[in-house]
Write a protein that holds these residues in place. Structure first.
Motif, mmCIF file in Angstrom:
data_model
loop_
_atom_site.group_PDB
_atom_site.id
_atom_site.type_symbol
_atom_site.label_atom_id
_atom_site.label_comp_id
_atom_site.label_asym_id
_atom_site.label_seq_id
_atom_site.Cartn_x
_atom_site.Cartn_y
_atom_site.Cartn_z
ATOM 1 N N ALA A 91 0.829 -1.207 0.000
ATOM 2 C CA ALA A 91 0.000 0.000 0.000
ATOM 3 C C ALA A 91 0.864 1.258 0.000
ATOM 4 O O ALA A 91 0.544 2.246 -0.678
ATOM 5 N N ILE A 92 1.951 1.240 0.738
ATOM 6 C CA ILE A 92 2.867 2.383 0.747
ATOM 7 C C ILE A 92 3.466 2.577 -0.643
ATOM 8 O O ILE A 92 3.549 3.702 -1.146
ATOM 9 N N GLY A 93 3.858 1.495 -1.282
ATOM 10 C CA GLY A 93 4.396 1.585 -2.635
ATOM 11 C C GLY A 93 3.377 2.161 -3.604
ATOM 12 O O GLY A 93 3.708 3.007 -4.443
ATOM 13 N N ALA A 94 2.129 1.722 -3.471
ATOM 14 C CA ALA A 94 1.073 2.247 -4.336
ATOM 15 C C ALA A 94 0.868 3.739 -4.088
ATOM 16 O O ALA A 94 0.667 4.517 -5.029
ATOM 17 N N ARG A 95 0.952 4.128 -2.839
ATOM 18 C CA ARG A 95 0.809 5.565 -2.502
ATOM 19 C C ARG A 95 1.942 6.370 -3.119
ATOM 20 O O ARG A 95 1.735 7.483 -3.604
ATOM 21 N N HIS A 96 3.139 5.840 -3.104
ATOM 22 C CA HIS A 96 4.277 6.521 -3.737
ATOM 23 C C HIS A 96 4.024 6.729 -5.226
ATOM 24 O O HIS A 96 4.365 7.769 -5.780
ATOM 25 N N VAL A 97 3.424 5.729 -5.856
ATOM 26 C CA VAL A 97 3.096 5.858 -7.279
ATOM 27 C C VAL A 97 2.060 6.965 -7.468
ATOM 28 O O VAL A 97 2.193 7.813 -8.354
ATOM 29 N N GLU A 98 1.021 6.966 -6.621
ATOM 30 C CA GLU A 98 -0.008 8.007 -6.707
ATOM 31 C C GLU A 98 0.585 9.406 -6.545
ATOM 32 O O GLU A 98 0.154 10.356 -7.196
ATOM 33 N N LEU A 99 1.563 9.513 -5.666
ATOM 34 C CA LEU A 99 2.208 10.809 -5.410
ATOM 35 C C LEU A 99 3.280 11.138 -6.450
ATOM 36 O O LEU A 99 3.912 12.184 -6.380
#
Length: 78
Positions: free
Chosen positions: A25-33
């Motif tokens: 989930a953190i990795g996905a958030r990094h992609v979103e950001l």
């Protein structure tokens, strides 16, 4: 989640998919950001180095073999 690394080391196992869900989930958030991959990986590497230094600092003189075994486990199991 920050203790996950220490728990799996202590138990000499790899993390389960459920345990890794938060990291994913953190990795996905990094992609979103739109955080560049190179920057995200650099941050993880810095964290790994700091964690390793802490393990070495906490280890007693008679625990060098355990540190080496831990490093081998991490580098070959994941």
């Amino acid at each position: 989640m920050e203790n996950l690394f220490l728990w799996v080391l202590k138990e000499a196992r790899v993390p389960t998919e459920d345990e890794l869900a938060g990291i994913v989930a953190i990795g996905a958030r990094h992609v979103e950001l739109r955080i560049p991959l190179a920057e995200a990986l650099r941050a993880y590497h810095i964290g790994a180095r700091l964690g390793w230094r802490e393990l070495v600092a906490l280890a007693g003189p008679d625990e060098a073999d355990d540190l080496i075994a831990t490093a081998v486990h991490v580098l070959t199991s994941w």
